[in-house]
Write a protein that holds these residues in place. Structure first.
Motif, PDB file in Angstrom:
ATOM      1  N   ASN A  24       0.847  -1.189   0.000  1.00 18.26           N
ATOM      2  CA  ASN A  24       0.000   0.000   0.000  1.00 18.26           C
ATOM      3  C   ASN A  24       0.879   1.236   0.000  1.00 18.26           C
ATOM      4  N   TYR A  25       0.488   2.226  -0.749  1.00 19.58           N
ATOM      5  CA  TYR A  25       1.302   3.430  -0.869  1.00 19.58           C
ATOM      6  C   TYR A  25       0.483   4.638  -0.461  1.00 19.58           C
ATOM      7  N   SER A  26       1.203   5.697  -0.169  1.00 18.66           N
ATOM      8  CA  SER A  26       0.578   6.980   0.119  1.00 18.66           C
ATOM      9  C   SER A  26       1.287   8.035  -0.697  1.00 18.66           C
ATOM     10  N   TYR A  27       0.525   8.686  -1.581  1.00 14.76           N
ATOM     11  CA  TYR A  27       1.081   9.756  -2.402  1.00 14.76           C
ATOM     12  C   TYR A  27      -0.063  10.529  -2.994  1.00 14.76           C
ATOM     13  N   GLY A  28       0.053  11.842  -3.044  1.00 12.29           N
ATOM     14  CA  GLY A  28      -1.059  12.688  -3.438  1.00 12.29           C
ATOM     15  C   GLY A  28      -1.412  12.640  -4.909  1.00 12.29           C
ATOM     16  N   ALA A  29      -0.473  12.317  -5.760  1.00  6.66           N
ATOM     17  CA  ALA A  29      -0.735  12.303  -7.193  1.00  6.66           C
ATOM     18  C   ALA A  29      -0.527  10.880  -7.713  1.00  6.66           C
ATOM     19  N   THR A  30      -0.477  10.735  -9.019  1.00  4.11           N
ATOM     20  CA  THR A  30      -0.240   9.413  -9.588  1.00  4.11           C
ATOM     21  C   THR A  30       1.200   8.998  -9.314  1.00  4.11           C
ATOM     22  N   PRO A  31       1.372   7.870  -8.649  1.00  2.49           N
ATOM     23  CA  PRO A  31       2.730   7.455  -8.293  1.00  2.49           C
ATOM     24  C   PRO A  31       3.390   6.629  -9.390  1.00  2.49           C
ATOM     25  N   TYR A  32       4.693   6.544  -9.316  1.00  2.00           N
ATOM     26  CA  TYR A  32       5.426   5.508 -10.033  1.00  2.00           C
ATOM     27  C   TYR A  32       5.643   4.391  -9.016  1.00  2.00           C
ATOM     28  N   LEU A  33       5.333   3.164  -9.396  1.00  2.00           N
ATOM     29  CA  LEU A  33       5.386   2.046  -8.460  1.00  2.00           C
ATOM     30  C   LEU A  33       6.304   0.957  -8.985  1.00  2.00           C
ATOM     31  N   PHE A  34       7.030   0.352  -8.082  1.00  2.00           N
ATOM     32  CA  PHE A  34       8.040  -0.651  -8.451  1.00  2.00           C
ATOM     33  C   PHE A  34       7.966  -1.824  -7.482  1.00  2.00           C
ATOM     34  N   TRP A  35       8.339  -2.987  -7.992  1.00  4.87           N
ATOM     35  CA  TRP A  35       8.662  -4.127  -7.153  1.00  4.87           C
ATOM     36  C   TRP A  35      10.085  -4.571  -7.497  1.00  4.87           C
ATOM     37  N   TYR A  36      10.889  -4.731  -6.431  1.00  8.88           N
ATOM     38  CA  TYR A  36      12.244  -5.239  -6.559  1.00  8.88           C
ATOM     39  C   TYR A  36      12.357  -6.532  -5.756  1.00  8.88           C
ATOM     40  N   VAL A  37      13.282  -7.390  -6.184  1.00  9.40           N
ATOM     41  CA  VAL A  37      13.559  -8.607  -5.438  1.00  9.40           C
ATOM     42  C   VAL A  37      15.041  -8.631  -5.067  1.00  9.40           C
ATOM     43  N   GLN A  38      15.299  -9.077  -3.849  1.00  3.79           N
ATOM     44  CA  GLN A  38      16.674  -9.183  -3.369  1.00  3.79           C
ATOM     45  C   GLN A  38      16.905 -10.607  -2.890  1.00  3.79           C
ATOM     46  N   SER A  39      17.686 -11.355  -3.633  1.00  2.00           N
ATOM     47  CA  SER A  39      18.040 -12.705  -3.214  1.00  2.00           C
ATOM     48  C   SER A  39      19.174 -12.632  -2.212  1.00  2.00           C
ATOM     49  N   PRO A  40      19.340 -13.657  -1.399  1.00  2.00           N
ATOM     50  CA  PRO A  40      20.375 -13.621  -0.356  1.00  2.00           C
ATOM     51  C   PRO A  40      21.744 -13.257  -0.914  1.00  2.00           C
ATOM     52  N   GLY A  41      22.360 -12.225  -0.323  1.00  4.21           N
ATOM     53  CA  GLY A  41      23.688 -11.819  -0.744  1.00  4.21           C
ATOM     54  C   GLY A  41      23.752 -11.072  -2.052  1.00  4.21           C
ATOM     55  N   GLN A  42      22.599 -10.705  -2.595  1.00 10.10           N
ATOM     56  CA  GLN A  42      22.554 -10.043  -3.906  1.00 10.10           C
ATOM     57  C   GLN A  42      22.042  -8.616  -3.762  1.00 10.10           C
ATOM     58  N   GLY A  43      22.229  -7.848  -4.836  1.00  9.92           N
ATOM     59  CA  GLY A  43      21.632  -6.531  -4.904  1.00  9.92           C
ATOM     60  C   GLY A  43      20.161  -6.632  -5.261  1.00  9.92           C
ATOM     61  N   LEU A  44      19.563  -5.511  -5.588  1.00  5.52           N
ATOM     62  CA  LEU A  44      18.144  -5.488  -5.926  1.00  5.52           C
ATOM     63  C   LEU A  44      17.949  -5.613  -7.433  1.00  5.52           C
ATOM     64  N   GLN A  45      17.016  -6.469  -7.809  1.00  2.69           N
ATOM     65  CA  GLN A  45      16.676  -6.640  -9.210  1.00  2.69           C
ATOM     66  C   GLN A  45      15.256  -6.137  -9.430  1.00  2.69           C
ATOM     67  N   LEU A  46      15.053  -5.352 -10.476  1.00  2.00           N
ATOM     68  CA  LEU A  46      13.733  -4.837 -10.779  1.00  2.00           C
ATOM     69  C   LEU A  46      12.867  -5.943 -11.353  1.00  2.00           C
ATOM     70  N   LEU A  47      11.694  -6.181 -10.729  1.00  3.35           N
ATOM     71  CA  LEU A  47      10.754  -7.176 -11.222  1.00  3.35           C
ATOM     72  C   LEU A  47       9.786  -6.561 -12.223  1.00  3.35           C
ATOM     73  N   LEU A  48       9.224  -5.424 -11.862  1.00  2.00           N
ATOM     74  CA  LEU A  48       8.260  -4.744 -12.723  1.00  2.00           C
ATOM     75  C   LEU A  48       8.038  -3.340 -12.216  1.00  2.00           C
ATOM     76  N   LYS A  49       7.370  -2.546 -13.057  1.00  2.00           N
ATOM     77  CA  LYS A  49       7.103  -1.171 -12.687  1.00  2.00           C
ATOM     78  C   LYS A  49       5.797  -0.713 -13.317  1.00  2.00           C
ATOM     79  N   TYR A  50       5.166   0.260 -12.677  1.00  2.00           N
ATOM     80  CA  TYR A  50       3.948   0.860 -13.213  1.00  2.00           C
ATOM     81  C   TYR A  50       4.131   2.365 -13.245  1.00  2.00           C
ATOM     82  N   PHE A  51       3.883   2.936 -14.411  1.00  2.00           N
ATOM     83  CA  PHE A  51       3.920   4.386 -14.551  1.00  2.00           C
ATOM     84  C   PHE A  51       2.546   4.919 -14.931  1.00  2.00           C
ATOM     85  N   SER A  52       1.905   4.257 -15.894  1.00  2.00           N
ATOM     86  CA  SER A  52       0.590   4.696 -16.349  1.00  2.00           C
ATOM     87  C   SER A  52       0.032   3.601 -17.251  1.00  2.00           C
TER      88      SER A  52
END
Lengths: 114, 121
Positions: A24-52
């Motif tokens: 759940n997010y809180s933002y007054g206008a249309t947000p950009y939304l992302f999901w990232y995944v972090q496997s053990p010992g790894q950096g963050l990988q972008l899974l998907l994003k929503y802009f419009s």
């Protein structure tokens, strides 16, 4: 300022079962939304994003997420979980337009049992 | 997206010392950021690394503790100074906006490096 809530700290699912991670997010206008995944010992990988546009977004590794403005939610789903999906998942919200910084949720740790 | 590398990948340091972390990108990028992820926590933005000028720090972070350099569009360093055990974290570099020949791509998405795991004894 924007904020993100991931109400589930830890989720356990059986391999092959369906998965839904809440965001759940809180933002007054249309947000950009992302999901990232972090496997053990790894950096963050972008899974998907929503802009419009289409509110159902497809990502990598068979994941999808649905933007619901009325509920201020952007839940991540996968119809059949694989053992390799065990990781920590972060939802993030950014400010629409231009270069941006994002605010991350506290993460949901997914455990997959055989 | 750009390929981002960080050095070192991990380190164990003594209290009171300093460590410099490097972030190298295989393409020119518009913006670079440094994040901290404390054990069991989410990511917190430390600062935006500005090319050729002083970094822009978030509330709670200061230049004396976390000096940052960005000499060009592909490289940045973060130094963790006068370390204490509370500085034990994963430090991540992220980038936005890959500069192409005639445009810039990925201006709305952050891509992350693999992180540097720091333990301070």
């Amino acid at each position: 300022a924007q904020s993100v809530t991931q109400p589930d700290i830890h989720i356990t699912v059986s391999e092959g079962a369906s998965l839904e991670l809440r965001c759940n997010y809180s933002y007054g206008a249309t947000p950009y939304l992302f999901w990232y995944v972090q496997s053990p010992g790894q950096g963050l990988q972008l899974l998907l994003k929503y802009f419009s546009g289409d509110t159902l977004v497809q990502g990598i590794k068979g994941f999808e997420a649905e933007f619901k403005r009325s509920q201020s939610s952007f839940n991540l789903r996968k119809p059949s979980v694989h053992w390799s999906d065990a990781a920590e998942y972060f939802c993030a919200v950014g400010v629409a337009g231009g270069y941006q910084k994002v605010t991350f949720g506290t993460g949901t740790k997914l455990q997959v049992i055989p | 997206s750009a390929v981002i590398s960080q050095k070192p990948s991990r380190d164990i340091c003594q209290r009171g010392t300093s460590l410099t972390i490097q972030c190298q990108v295989d393409s020119q990028v518009t913006m670079m950021f440094w994040y901290r992820q404390q054990p069991g926590q989410s990511l917190t933005l430390i600062a935006t690394a500005n090319q050729g000028s002083e970094a822009t720090y978030e509330s709670g972070f200061v230049i004396d503790k976390f000096p940052i350099s960005r000499p060009n569009l592909t490289f940045s360093t973060l130094t963790v100074s006068n370390m204490s055990p509370e500085d034990s974290s994963i430090y991540l570099c992220s980038v936005v906006g890959v500069v192409l020949a005639t445009s810039t791509s990925g201006t709305d998405t952050q891509y992350f490096g693999p992180g540097t795991r720091l333990t301070v004894l």
